[in-house]
Scaffold this motif. Structure first.
Motif, PDB file in Angstrom:
ATOM      1  N   GLY A   1     -16.323  -1.045   3.886  1.00  0.00           N
ATOM      2  CA  GLY A   1     -16.610  -1.266   4.941  1.00  0.00           C
ATOM      3  C   GLY A   1     -17.904  -2.248   5.281  1.00  0.00           C
ATOM      4  N   LYS A   2     -18.261  -3.323   4.462  1.00  0.00           N
ATOM      5  CA  LYS A   2     -19.900  -3.711   3.733  1.00  0.00           C
ATOM      6  C   LYS A   2     -19.999  -4.455   5.315  1.00  0.00           C
ATOM      7  CE  LYS A   2     -19.797  -3.165  -1.179  1.00  0.00           C
ATOM      8  NZ  LYS A   2     -19.889  -3.638  -2.197  1.00  0.00           N
ATOM      9  N   ALA A   3     -20.901  -4.947   5.420  1.00  0.00           N
ATOM     10  CA  ALA A   3     -21.929  -5.376   5.754  1.00  0.00           C
ATOM     11  C   ALA A   3     -21.237  -7.053   5.213  1.00  0.00           C
ATOM     12  CB  ALA A   3     -23.108  -5.547   6.170  1.00  0.00           C
ATOM     13  N   GLY A   4     -20.869  -8.124   6.253  1.00  0.00           N
ATOM     14  CA  GLY A   4     -20.484  -9.129   6.303  1.00  0.00           C
ATOM     15  C   GLY A   4     -21.897 -10.127   5.983  1.00  0.00           C
ATOM     16  N   GLN A   5     -21.432 -11.366   5.736  1.00  0.00           N
ATOM     17  CA  GLN A   5     -22.558 -12.823   5.994  1.00  0.00           C
ATOM     18  C   GLN A   5     -23.751 -12.176   5.327  1.00  0.00           C
ATOM     19  OE1 GLN A   5     -20.969 -12.090   9.668  1.00  0.00           O
ATOM     20  NE2 GLN A   5     -19.837 -13.522   8.495  1.00  0.00           N
ATOM     21  N   GLY A   6     -23.139 -11.857   3.643  1.00  0.00           N
ATOM     22  CA  GLY A   6     -24.084 -11.689   2.592  1.00  0.00           C
ATOM     23  C   GLY A   6     -25.458 -10.058   2.999  1.00  0.00           C
ATOM     24  N   GLY A   7     -24.885  -9.750   4.114  1.00  0.00           N
ATOM     25  CA  GLY A   7     -25.598  -7.758   4.636  1.00  0.00           C
ATOM     26  C   GLY A   7     -26.694  -8.169   5.818  1.00  0.00           C
ATOM     27  N   LEU A   8     -26.429  -9.682   6.330  1.00  0.00           N
ATOM     28  CA  LEU A   8     -27.170  -9.862   7.708  1.00  0.00           C
ATOM     29  C   LEU A   8     -27.037  -8.961   8.909  1.00  0.00           C
ATOM     30  CD1 LEU A   8     -27.340 -14.225   6.890  1.00  0.00           C
ATOM     31  CD2 LEU A   8     -29.388 -11.870   6.387  1.00  0.00           C
ATOM     32  N   ALA A   9     -27.886  -8.173   9.421  1.00  0.00           N
ATOM     33  CA  ALA A   9     -27.503  -7.084  10.208  1.00  0.00           C
ATOM     34  C   ALA A   9     -26.677  -7.928  11.174  1.00  0.00           C
ATOM     35  CB  ALA A   9     -28.803  -6.951  11.374  1.00  0.00           C
ATOM     36  N   PHE A  10     -26.919  -8.801  11.849  1.00  0.00           N
ATOM     37  CA  PHE A  10     -26.063  -9.621  13.324  1.00  0.00           C
ATOM     38  C   PHE A  10     -25.803 -11.169  12.371  1.00  0.00           C
ATOM     39  CE2 PHE A  10     -28.646  -6.334  15.458  1.00  0.00           C
ATOM     40  CZ  PHE A  10     -27.225  -5.843  15.898  1.00  0.00           C
ATOM     41  N   GLY A  11     -25.091 -11.474  11.361  1.00  0.00           N
ATOM     42  CA  GLY A  11     -25.378 -12.107  10.952  1.00  0.00           C
ATOM     43  C   GLY A  11     -24.597 -13.612  11.497  1.00  0.00           C
ATOM     44  N   ARG A  12     -23.176 -12.824  11.980  1.00  0.00           N
ATOM     45  CA  ARG A  12     -21.985 -14.134  13.331  1.00  0.00           C
ATOM     46  C   ARG A  12     -23.049 -14.635  14.195  1.00  0.00           C
ATOM     47  NH1 ARG A  12     -16.969 -13.970  12.047  1.00  0.00           N
ATOM     48  NH2 ARG A  12     -16.666 -14.539  13.754  1.00  0.00           N
ATOM     49  N   GLN A  13     -23.422 -14.139  14.752  1.00  0.00           N
ATOM     50  CA  GLN A  13     -24.253 -14.743  16.213  1.00  0.00           C
ATOM     51  C   GLN A  13     -25.258 -13.663  16.385  1.00  0.00           C
ATOM     52  OE1 GLN A  13     -22.570 -16.763  19.139  1.00  0.00           O
ATOM     53  NE2 GLN A  13     -20.356 -14.946  18.766  1.00  0.00           N
ATOM     54  N   ALA A  14     -26.784 -14.267  16.691  1.00  0.00           N
ATOM     55  CA  ALA A  14     -27.608 -13.881  17.287  1.00  0.00           C
ATOM     56  C   ALA A  14     -28.370 -14.112  18.182  1.00  0.00           C
ATOM     57  CB  ALA A  14     -28.052 -13.159  16.399  1.00  0.00           C
ATOM     58  N   LEU A  15     -28.990 -14.373  19.312  1.00  0.00           N
ATOM     59  CA  LEU A  15     -29.038 -15.178  20.355  1.00  0.00           C
ATOM     60  C   LEU A  15     -29.667 -15.118  21.654  1.00  0.00           C
ATOM     61  CD1 LEU A  15     -26.667 -15.916  22.633  1.00  0.00           C
ATOM     62  CD2 LEU A  15     -25.408 -17.026  20.687  1.00  0.00           C
ATOM     63  N   VAL A  16     -30.354 -15.095  22.733  1.00  0.00           N
ATOM     64  CA  VAL A  16     -30.763 -14.719  23.733  1.00  0.00           C
ATOM     65  C   VAL A  16     -31.033 -16.186  24.978  1.00  0.00           C
ATOM     66  CG1 VAL A  16     -33.134 -14.374  23.120  1.00  0.00           C
ATOM     67  CG2 VAL A  16     -32.111 -13.939  25.128  1.00  0.00           C
ATOM     68  N   GLY A  17     -30.722 -16.549  26.173  1.00  0.00           N
ATOM     69  CA  GLY A  17     -30.916 -17.250  27.208  1.00  0.00           C
ATOM     70  C   GLY A  17     -30.497 -17.314  28.298  1.00  0.00           C
ATOM     71  N   LEU A  18     -30.937 -18.198  28.615  1.00  0.00           N
ATOM     72  CA  LEU A  18     -30.376 -18.919  30.657  1.00  0.00           C
ATOM     73  C   LEU A  18     -29.298 -18.916  30.589  1.00  0.00           C
ATOM     74  CD1 LEU A  18     -34.462 -19.399  31.623  1.00  0.00           C
ATOM     75  CD2 LEU A  18     -32.661 -17.089  31.538  1.00  0.00           C
ATOM     76  N   ALA A  19     -28.534 -19.429  31.828  1.00  0.00           N
ATOM     77  CA  ALA A  19     -27.676 -19.759  31.861  1.00  0.00           C
ATOM     78  C   ALA A  19     -27.630 -20.034  34.502  1.00  0.00           C
ATOM     79  CB  ALA A  19     -26.274 -19.045  32.037  1.00  0.00           C
ATOM     80  N   GLY A  20     -26.888 -21.074  33.817  1.00  0.00           N
ATOM     81  CA  GLY A  20     -27.023 -21.343  36.109  1.00  0.00           C
ATOM     82  C   GLY A  20     -26.176 -22.602  35.742  1.00  0.00           C
ATOM     83  N   ASP A  21     -26.125 -23.464  36.955  1.00  0.00           N
ATOM     84  CA  ASP A  21     -25.887 -24.386  37.354  1.00  0.00           C
ATOM     85  C   ASP A  21     -25.913 -25.491  36.404  1.00  0.00           C
ATOM     86  OD1 ASP A  21     -25.163 -23.090  39.367  1.00  0.00           O
ATOM     87  OD2 ASP A  21     -26.481 -24.125  41.094  1.00  0.00           O
ATOM     88  N   PHE A  22     -26.991 -25.671  35.741  1.00  0.00           N
ATOM     89  CA  PHE A  22     -27.222 -26.420  34.798  1.00  0.00           C
ATOM     90  C   PHE A  22     -26.295 -26.497  32.733  1.00  0.00           C
ATOM     91  CE2 PHE A  22     -30.490 -23.684  34.360  1.00  0.00           C
ATOM     92  CZ  PHE A  22     -30.660 -22.445  33.131  1.00  0.00           C
ATOM     93  N   GLY A  23     -25.993 -25.413  32.912  1.00  0.00           N
ATOM     94  CA  GLY A  23     -25.409 -24.881  31.510  1.00  0.00           C
ATOM     95  C   GLY A  23     -25.732 -23.857  31.650  1.00  0.00           C
ATOM     96  N   THR A  24     -25.877 -23.505  29.767  1.00  0.00           N
ATOM     97  CA  THR A  24     -26.422 -23.236  28.848  1.00  0.00           C
ATOM     98  C   THR A  24     -27.702 -22.837  28.343  1.00  0.00           C
ATOM     99  OG1 THR A  24     -24.837 -21.526  29.718  1.00  0.00           O
ATOM    100  CG2 THR A  24     -25.638 -20.819  27.908  1.00  0.00           C
ATOM    101  N   VAL A  25     -28.620 -22.546  27.698  1.00  0.00           N
ATOM    102  CA  VAL A  25     -29.477 -22.822  27.121  1.00  0.00           C
ATOM    103  C   VAL A  25     -29.682 -21.439  26.248  1.00  0.00           C
ATOM    104  CG1 VAL A  25     -31.644 -23.448  26.507  1.00  0.00           C
ATOM    105  CG2 VAL A  25     -30.326 -24.426  28.241  1.00  0.00           C
TER     106      VAL A  25
END
Length: 393
Positions: free
Chosen positions: A86-110
């Motif tokens: 039951g322990k957290a992974g990635q050294g206990g980081l809250a969102f150690g696998r991924q944590a991201l925000v961005g925009l998507a459109g015809d140009f792709g994704t940033v």
């Protein structure tokens, strides 16, 4: 006035329904647990239950909001965990696998945040470890990061829209060091094609001082940012490098129910000794590794998949500050696996990996077998067998 107010309330309710329909948030996850047999864990046989075989156990949230005009906002928060305790992974980081925000459109994704590099996105899936082989079948120590042992913090990532099956990916991770824009930075470029029976990809990854305190790649898998995440004797002694560089290519070709795949990577730890506190062996110069893998999988029935892979990792000699040279280490590895789907979301699997080491490893001693995600052997051979179950939700 009363009738007008009712109309206004009805209109607002309709707009709210439309907005809700154009936005979404989804909870998802994977629980992967299995029983392992390790023929040599520091000199003894080991039977244990571990989390993460075909995939690391995780849960996450992903969302998307339509902003109009073909533009959308998106986010992803993904947390790894150990299903055994039951322990957290990635050294206990809250969102150690991924944590991201961005925009998507015809140009792709940033996107901005903690993310995978272009090498993982463009090439990693062609290796057996990214398919049926489990994380234990990754190349020695996952030295080329094909199996995403490390993520990059503070990252700006661009992924193009697909054009005739071809996509491009680029990442840049800011080091955040005042007066030195290059310190701790990570950048990568990649391209991938998929169309018909043929798929291929190529990528380049460059990380500066990857294991320095609060470092840019090797160190950021722990909550403290220290390089303790690097435990594999395959390259633990080379983390004093100023630059970690990987060039990778991969391809796969489907012939009926069978798919043949191959990968190649060149890994370099450059300017050894740049981080003195991590250079107990007093290495200097550059050490390089070449890795090649060939794999095949066969879809026996819609529910049953079989696979086999062979990989070889060859290290170059390395010298120390006195000018003395030591031979490099070589790792030969064979993996086999079977995956049976009980449903679209639940499967059971069996995997086996055998590794043989030779030469002198990064610690300066005779190379020992070190299958990824397992305690290293005290000899040049190691065998792992795992039976597991995976459920996705």
């Amino acid at each position: 006035m009363r009738k007008g107010s009712l109309y206004a309330v009805a209109a607002l309710g309709a707009l709210s329904d439309v907005a809700h329909a154009q936005s979404s948030v989804a909870l998802y996850g994977v629980v992967d647990e299995g029983l392992n047999y390790n023929s040599n864990a520091g000199g003894s046989r080991l039977y244990n239950l571990t989390s993460g075989g075909l995939q690391g156990s995780r849960w996450g949230l992903r969302g998307r909001e339509d902003l109009g005009g073909g533009l959308a906002a998106l986010f992803a928060l993904e947390s790894g965990f150990n299903a055994s305790n039951g322990k957290a992974g990635q050294g206990g980081l809250a969102f150690g696998r991924q944590a991201l925000v961005g925009l998507a459109g015809d140009f792709g994704t940033v996107t901005l945040g903690r993310q995978y590099d272009a090498l993982v996105d463009s090439v990693g899936a062609f290796a057996a470890a990214g398919q049926w082989g489990t994380a234990m079948s990754a190349h020695a120590g996952d030295i080329d990061n094909f199996n995403n042992s490390y993520r990059a913090n503070h990252t700006v990532k661009y992924r193009s829209a697909a054009h005739a099956g071809l996509t491009f990916t680029g990442t840049y991770s800011l080091g955040g060091v005042a007066g030195d824009v290059a310190a701790n930075q990570v950048w990568s470029l990649g391209a991938r094609y998929g169309g018909g029976p043929l798929a291929f990809g190529m990528a380049y990854l460059n990380a500066r001082t990857p294991a320095a305190n609060a470092g840019s790649l090797f160190g950021n898998n722990t909550s403290t940012g220290t390089p303790s995440a690097v435990t594999s004797p395959v390259y633990r002694g080379f983390t004093s490098a100023n630059t970690y560089q990987v060039i990778g290519i991969g391809a796969a070709y489907a012939i009926g129910a069978a798919t043949i795949g191959a990968t190649y990577s060149n890994i370099r730890f450059m300017h050894l000794g740049a981080v003195p506190g991590l250079n107990a062996m007093r290495y200097a110069g550059t050490v390089a590794f070449d890795n090649a893998e060939i794999n095949v999988k066969y879809q026996v029935t819609p529910a049953l998949l079989l696979g086999a892979a062979f990989s070889y990792t060859k290290g170059s000699p390395v010298r120390d500050t006195s000018g003395a040279s030591r031979s490099g280490a070589n790792y030969l590895q064979v993996a086999v696996g079977a995956d049976y789907f009980l449903s679209k979301r639940t499967d059971v699997y069996l995997a086996g990996v055998h590794q043989k080491a030779s030469g002198t490893d990064s610690t300066g001693g005779p190379a020992v077998a070190a299958i990824r995600a397992l305690p290293a052997s005290n000899s040049n051979r190691q065998t792992m067998v795992r039976v597991g179950i995976r459920h996705r939700f």
